[in-house]
Design a protein around this motif. Structure first.
Motif, PDB file in Angstrom:
ATOM      1  N   UNK A 201       6.463  -2.299  -2.881  1.00  0.00           N
ATOM      2  CA  UNK A 201       7.616  -1.961  -1.708  1.00  0.00           C
ATOM      3  C   UNK A 201       8.565  -2.779  -1.816  1.00  0.00           C
ATOM      4  N   UNK A 202       9.263  -4.387  -1.828  1.00  0.00           N
ATOM      5  CA  UNK A 202      10.069  -4.667  -1.950  1.00  0.00           C
ATOM      6  C   UNK A 202      10.413  -4.632  -2.940  1.00  0.00           C
ATOM      7  N   UNK A 203       9.930  -3.608  -3.881  1.00  0.00           N
ATOM      8  CA  UNK A 203      11.085  -3.963  -5.623  1.00  0.00           C
ATOM      9  C   UNK A 203      11.415  -2.375  -5.514  1.00  0.00           C
ATOM     10  N   UNK A 204      11.220  -1.592  -4.142  1.00  0.00           N
ATOM     11  CA  UNK A 204      11.947  -0.662  -3.824  1.00  0.00           C
ATOM     12  C   UNK A 204      10.700   0.941  -4.186  1.00  0.00           C
ATOM     13  N   UNK A 205      10.034   0.872  -3.882  1.00  0.00           N
ATOM     14  CA  UNK A 205       8.713   1.133  -4.934  1.00  0.00           C
ATOM     15  C   UNK A 205       8.266   2.346  -3.205  1.00  0.00           C
ATOM     16  N   UNK A 206       8.622   3.473  -3.421  1.00  0.00           N
ATOM     17  CA  UNK A 206       7.535   4.102  -2.699  1.00  0.00           C
ATOM     18  C   UNK A 206       5.531   3.535  -2.761  1.00  0.00           C
ATOM     19  N   UNK A 207       5.059   3.054  -1.854  1.00  0.00           N
ATOM     20  CA  UNK A 207       4.050   2.379  -2.192  1.00  0.00           C
ATOM     21  C   UNK A 207       2.456   2.818  -1.480  1.00  0.00           C
ATOM     22  N   UNK A 208       1.412   2.897  -2.521  1.00  0.00           N
ATOM     23  CA  UNK A 208      -0.036   2.763  -1.437  1.00  0.00           C
ATOM     24  C   UNK A 208      -1.107   2.327  -1.811  1.00  0.00           C
ATOM     25  N   UNK A 209      -1.234   1.342  -1.088  1.00  0.00           N
ATOM     26  CA  UNK A 209      -2.942   0.972  -1.899  1.00  0.00           C
ATOM     27  C   UNK A 209      -4.416   1.832  -0.865  1.00  0.00           C
ATOM     28  N   UNK A 210      -4.841   2.469  -1.896  1.00  0.00           N
ATOM     29  CA  UNK A 210      -6.144   3.207  -2.268  1.00  0.00           C
ATOM     30  C   UNK A 210      -8.153   2.578  -2.418  1.00  0.00           C
ATOM     31  N   UNK A 211      -8.625   2.720  -1.200  1.00  0.00           N
ATOM     32  CA  UNK A 211     -10.115   2.167  -1.768  1.00  0.00           C
ATOM     33  C   UNK A 211     -10.501   2.966  -1.101  1.00  0.00           C
ATOM     34  N   UNK A 212     -11.944   3.306  -1.814  1.00  0.00           N
ATOM     35  CA  UNK A 212     -13.410   3.810  -2.122  1.00  0.00           C
ATOM     36  C   UNK A 212     -14.159   2.480  -1.059  1.00  0.00           C
ATOM     37  N   UNK A 213     -14.970   3.224  -0.838  1.00  0.00           N
ATOM     38  CA  UNK A 213     -16.201   2.715   0.014  1.00  0.00           C
ATOM     39  C   UNK A 213     -17.240   2.508  -1.225  1.00  0.00           C
ATOM     40  N   UNK A 214     -17.692   1.224  -1.818  1.00  0.00           N
ATOM     41  CA  UNK A 214     -18.948   0.752  -2.681  1.00  0.00           C
ATOM     42  C   UNK A 214     -19.908   1.339  -2.081  1.00  0.00           C
TER      43      UNK A 214
ATOM     44  N   UNK B 241     -12.755   6.617   1.999  1.00  0.00           N
ATOM     45  CA  UNK B 241     -10.873   5.810   1.141  1.00  0.00           C
ATOM     46  C   UNK B 241     -10.327   5.490   2.505  1.00  0.00           C
ATOM     47  N   UNK B 242      -9.811   4.372   2.662  1.00  0.00           N
ATOM     48  CA  UNK B 242      -9.118   3.851   2.898  1.00  0.00           C
ATOM     49  C   UNK B 242      -7.577   3.290   2.457  1.00  0.00           C
ATOM     50  N   UNK B 243      -6.611   3.155   3.129  1.00  0.00           N
ATOM     51  CA  UNK B 243      -5.271   3.651   2.576  1.00  0.00           C
ATOM     52  C   UNK B 243      -3.831   2.764   3.425  1.00  0.00           C
TER      53      UNK B 243
END
Length: 445
Positions: A290-303, A221-223
Motif C-alpha cells: 500500500x505504501x508503494x502505491x498498490x491497492x492491497x489485500x490480505x486474504x486468509x482461509x480458515x485452517x 475467510x478473513x480479509x
C-alpha cells in the motif's frame, strides 16, 4: 544376373538382400512417419488439455509436490500462448522462486500480483494459486481472454519454497518472510520487492491461512486492507472496497462466511470485541504494498475443520480451504474488471503525490489507531544524508525499494520529494521501528 524365361532377369542372392533392405527402410520410414504424426497429435492434444494439480488428483488428500508444481508450470509456459515462467530468486537451500506471467497484451493493461503462501505451513493459498494460473492459462472463453488482454496477472505461487518443503511458517533461517518487507534480509523478501519495483503492480493480493478461535474468530475467510497511516487515502479506499464489495461477497456467494482479519466479533451481535492482529507496521506485505502505491489485500482461509465431515476426513477440510481462496480470487478479478479506471487513478495519484506533498509523515499508528505524539513528523525533513559507508551498507535495499538518491560530497543525499516519500522516513529515520540505518535528517528546507 541370370535371365528368366521370357526375357526377365532372375535376381541373385545379393539383389534379393538389397531389395529386402529397401523394403525394410520403406517400412521403417512409414512407421516413423506414423509415430511422428501420432506424437505431434498427442503433443497438440496435451497442449490443449489442462494438467491437473497433485491436490486435484488426490481429491484434496495431499498437497501438490514441488515436482508437480514444476511440471504444471512447465506445461503452462510451453503452450506459447502468452504465459511465461521466470526464476526471480533462489532460496537459502537452493530452491527456485518463480514468477508466472499471464496476459497483459494491450497497452495500458492493469497489473495484478498474487503472492501465495509466504508462510510455508499455509498450503491452501499455494494450491489456489496453482489452480488459478492453470485455469487462466488454458482458458478459451471470450470473456476470460478479453480480461487477460487487458490485465497482466503476475503470480508467485510458492513465495516460501523452503518453508513449504519443511511445513514451517518461516523460511530455512526461521525468518517470517511477511515481516521482511522493509529490511529485505531474505532472498524471498528481496525477490518480492524486485517484482514490486520492476512491475509496479496496481493491485497486490496476499494469500494466507489462519487458525480460528471460536466463537469469536472463526470465519471461513478473513480479509484486511493496508492499515498503515502512510498509505494514500485513495489507495486505502480502493483496498477497503475490494474487501467489502467484491472479495467478501464472492466468498458468500460460494457458501463461505467472512470477516475482518484480526478482529474478534460477538457471535450474537456481530460487533467487534477486540483486535488481536492486523496492525499498520509497514514491514508486512499488505502495508508495504500500500505504501508503494498498490491497492492491497490480505486474504486468509480458515485452517481448522468446520464440520463433522471435515473432522473425519482432512481432505474435505482441505478442499473447503482451497475453495474459499478460489472464491476470493473470483471477487478480485471482478473488482479489476469493473474498476479499471478508478484503480489506475488511485495508484497514479499515490505515486504523483510524493513529488508535491509537503504534509506530515508518520512513523507509527494505523487507520484505526492514532499515532503516538513522537511518531508524527509535522515538519518532515527535506531528505536524509548518508555517509559513503552507510550507503554501501543499504544501497541495494534502497534500490529494491525504488528509492532514488544523488551524490552529496563524500556521501549520498536521499530527497523526500519522490514517489517513495512516505516510505523513506521508515527506512532512514532513527525513530522508525524497523529503519535500515540512521540517516542524518536535512531540515534546511
Amino acid at each position: 544376373m541370370p535371365r528368366r524365361a521370357g526375357g526377365g532377369r532372375v535376381p541373385d542372392g545379393r539383389s534379393l538382400r538389397a531389395d529386402r533392405r529397401r523394403v525394410r527402410v520403406l517400412v521403417h520410414a512409414a512407421v516413423a512417419t506414423a509415430l511422428a504424426g501420432a506424437l505431434l497429435t498427442g503433443s497438440a492434444e496435451a497442449a490443449r488439455t489442462p494438467p491437473r494439480t497433485g491436490f486435484e488428483t488426490a481429491a484434496g488428500a495431499r498437497w501438490t509436490s514441488p515436482a508437480g508444481e514444476r511440471s504444471l508450470l512447465a506445461a503452462l509456459a510451453g503452450r506459447g500462448d502468452g504465459a511465461s515462467v521466470e526464476r526471480i530468486g533462489t532460496t537459502e537451500q537452493g530452491r527456485p522462486l518463480r514468477l508466472v506471467r499471464i496476459g497483459g497484451r494491450r497497452p495500458g493493461a492493469l497489473t495484478v500480483l498474487l503472492v501465495c503462501s509466504q508462510h510455508g505451513d499455509e498450503p491452501a493459498a499455494r494450491e489456489a494459486c496453482l489452480t488459478m494460473v492453470r485455469d487462466l492459462g488454458y482458458a478459451r472463453d471470450p470473456a476470460t481472454r478479453d480480461f487477460l488482454a487487458r490485465t497482466e496477472i503476475l503470480v508467485i505461487p510458492t513465495a516460501n519454497p523452503d518453508g513449504s518443503a519443511a511445513g514451517t511458517r518461516g523460511n530455512s533461517d526461521d525468518v517470517d518472510i511477511n515481516r521482511d518487507h522493509i529490511a529485505l534480509r531474505t532472498a524471498e523478501g528481496r525477490a518480492i520487492a524486485a517484482v514490486l519495483r520492476d512491475h509496479a503492480p496496481d493491485v497486490v493480493y496476499d494469500l494466507h491461512e489462519y487458525g480460528a478461535d471460536a466463537p469469536y474468530y472463526d470465519k471461513d475467510l478473513t480479509v484486511l486492507w493496508p492499515r498503515s497511516p502512510n498509505v494514500d487515502d485513495r489507495v486505502r479506499d480502493e483496498s477497503k472496497l475490494l474487501a467489502a464489495r467484491y472479495v467478501r461477497p464472492a466468498a458468500g456467494s460460494a457458501g463461505h462466511d467472512s470477516g475482518i482479519y484480526g478482529i474478534w466479533t460477538d457471535p450474537v451481535t456481530g460487533r467487534p470485541v477486540k483486535q488481536t492482529a492486523g496492525d499498520g507496521q509497514e514491514r508486512i506485505l499488505r502495508n508495504a504494498a500500500g505504501v508503494k502505491h498498490a491497492v492491497a489485500l490480505l486474504v486468509e482461509s480458515r485452517v481448522d475443520p468446520l464440520t463433522d465431515a471435515e473432522r473425519a476426513d482432512p481432505a474435505v477440510n482441505n478442499r473447503r480451504r482451497v475453495h474459499s481462496q478460489l472464491a476470493g480470487i473470483k471477487g478480485l478479478f471482478s473488482y479489476v474488471g469493473e474498476r479499471r479506471g478508478e484503480i489506475a487513478a488511485a495508484t497514479a495519484g499515490s505515486r504523483a503525490a510524493g513529488a508535491v506533498d509537503r504534509g506530515p509523515v508518520l512513523l507509527g499508528g494505523a487507520d484505526n489507531e492514532d499515532p503516538a505524539p513522537g511518531d508524527v513528523l509535522a515538519r518532515p525533513p527535506c531528505g536524509y544524508r548518508l555517509t559513503a559507508q552507510g550507503f554501501a551498507a543499504v544501497g541495494d535495499e534502497l534500490a529494491l525499494h525504488e528509492v532514488t538518491s544523488r551524490p552529496d560530497g563524500d556521501g549520498v543525499y536521499v530527497p523526500l520529494d519522490q514517489p517513495a516519500r512516505r516510505l523513506i522516513q521508515l527506512l532512514l529515520d532513527a525513530r522508525a521501528s524497523y529503519h535500515l540505518i540512521n540517516g542524518q535528517a536535512d531540515t534546511a528546507c
